[in-house]
Write an enzyme that holds these catalytic residues in place. Sequence first.
Site, PDB file in Angstrom:
ATOM      1  N   GLN A  58       0.820  -1.221   0.000  1.00 16.66           N
ATOM      2  CA  GLN A  58       0.000   0.000   0.000  1.00 16.66           C
ATOM      3  C   GLN A  58       0.852   1.269   0.000  1.00 16.66           C
ATOM      4  O   GLN A  58       0.391   2.348   0.388  1.00 16.66           O
ATOM      5  CB  GLN A  58      -0.979   0.001   1.178  1.00 16.66           C
ATOM      6  CG  GLN A  58      -2.148  -0.953   0.988  1.00 16.66           C
ATOM      7  CD  GLN A  58      -2.867  -0.726  -0.348  1.00 16.66           C
ATOM      8  OE1 GLN A  58      -2.992   0.389  -0.833  1.00 16.66           O
ATOM      9  NE2 GLN A  58      -3.320  -1.815  -0.965  1.00 16.66           N
ATOM     10  N   SER A  59       2.090   1.161  -0.458  1.00 13.88           N
ATOM     11  CA  SER A  59       2.983   2.325  -0.447  1.00 13.88           C
ATOM     12  C   SER A  59       2.517   3.420  -1.405  1.00 13.88           C
ATOM     13  O   SER A  59       2.303   3.174  -2.596  1.00 13.88           O
ATOM     14  CB  SER A  59       4.393   1.881  -0.837  1.00 13.88           C
ATOM     15  OG  SER A  59       5.178   3.002  -1.203  1.00 13.88           O
TER      16      SER A  59
END
Length: 334
Positions: A80-81
Site C-alpha cells: 500500500q505504499s
Amino acid sequence: MSAIEARLDALPRARLGLLPTPLAPAAALGAATGVPGLWIKHDELIGYGFGGNKIRGLELLLADARAHDADLLVTGAGAQSNHVRATAVCAAGAGLQCIAVYWGSRPAVVQGNLRLTELVGGQTEFTGDPDRAAVDRAIEQTAARARAAGRRPYAIPRGGACALGVLGHVLAVRELLHQCKESGLQPRHIVLAVGSGATLAGWLLGSAWLGASWRIHGVSVSRPAAEVRGRVVALAAEAAALLDAAAAIVEADVPVRDDFIGPGYGLPSGAGDRAIALSARCQGLFLDPTYTGKACAGLQAMAAEGRFADGGPVIFLHTGGEPALFADPTRSAS
Ligand SMILES: *Cc1c(COP(=O)(O)O)cnc(C)c1O
C-alpha cells in the site's frame, strides 16, 4: 536571492506537480480539534495520480533519472505504499518502465495503491520476506539484474528517502513561504506526518536555510522518536552535502513525537480512525489511515496540551495517501 536558493533553482527538475498546491483555511476542522487558526497545505491535490508529498521528491529524482539516461525506475516498499504508486505513475507519464519491489507476499486482493501501481503498468515483485528493511537490498538486486540484462535502471530507495527526495521538500518550504508572503499569513506552527523522515528533514532544512520562523511538529507513524531523529539528521546532512551547504541540524532539534503510531506502521489506530471520521464529517476532507489520520490525531493532542496557546496560525500538511482508504487492511498485506 540567497546562494542556497540559486543552487536549488539550478537542480534539474521535472515539472510534475500542479504547483503551488492550495493553502486554505479549515475552520470547521480547527474548531472540532481545538486548533486555533488552522490552515491546510493541500499536497494531496498536487496531481499526478492521487499525488501526495512523494511527487515533490520525484520531480528531482525523475530529472536525475533522465540525466542518467535511465529507461527503468526501480523502487519498493509495502503493497500500500504511496511512494511506490507515485513512482509508477511518474514513470508511466515519462514513458519509462517501473519495477516495484514489495516486502511480504502478494496479497490475495489487489486493491488501493497496489491496484493503481499495476493499473499504470508498474511491474510488481514480492520478496516473500516480511522484513521491511529487506526491501532496500531487494531494490538494489533487482536493479543489478536489470542492468545485467542490458537495461538502464535508476534505483530509488524506499520512501524516496534520499538527498534529492529531501531537497524536493526544501522546495515545498520555499513554495509555502511565497504563498504566505502573498497572502500575509504568518504561520507559527507546521504539523506533518513522519514516515521515512525525508519530508521532515526537508522541512527542517528549508525552514533553517530560508529563514522561516515557524515551529515544526512531526508525528511519527512508524518509528520510535529516537530512530526518527537519527534518520532525519543523516538525511539532512546528505541533502546539504549535495548542495554544498551546511546542514546544521542536530538530533536534539528534530521535533517529533511517537505516541500516535498505534499498533504499527500501516495498521489503523483508534485515534487515527477517529480523526479521519472527524475530518470527513466536519470539513469534508479525507485523511488516510497510515499517515495523515494519525498526524491529525497528534495535532488534536497538541492543541489539548496547549502547544498552540499563541493562537496560531497552524498549518497542517496534508501529505496525501487517500488510496489506502480503498484498501481493506485485513485483506491486504502491506
Ligand atoms: C510518505 C508519506 C508521508 C511521510 O513522508 P516521509 O518523507 O516518508 O517521512 C506522509 N504522508 C503520506 C501520505 C505519505 O505517503
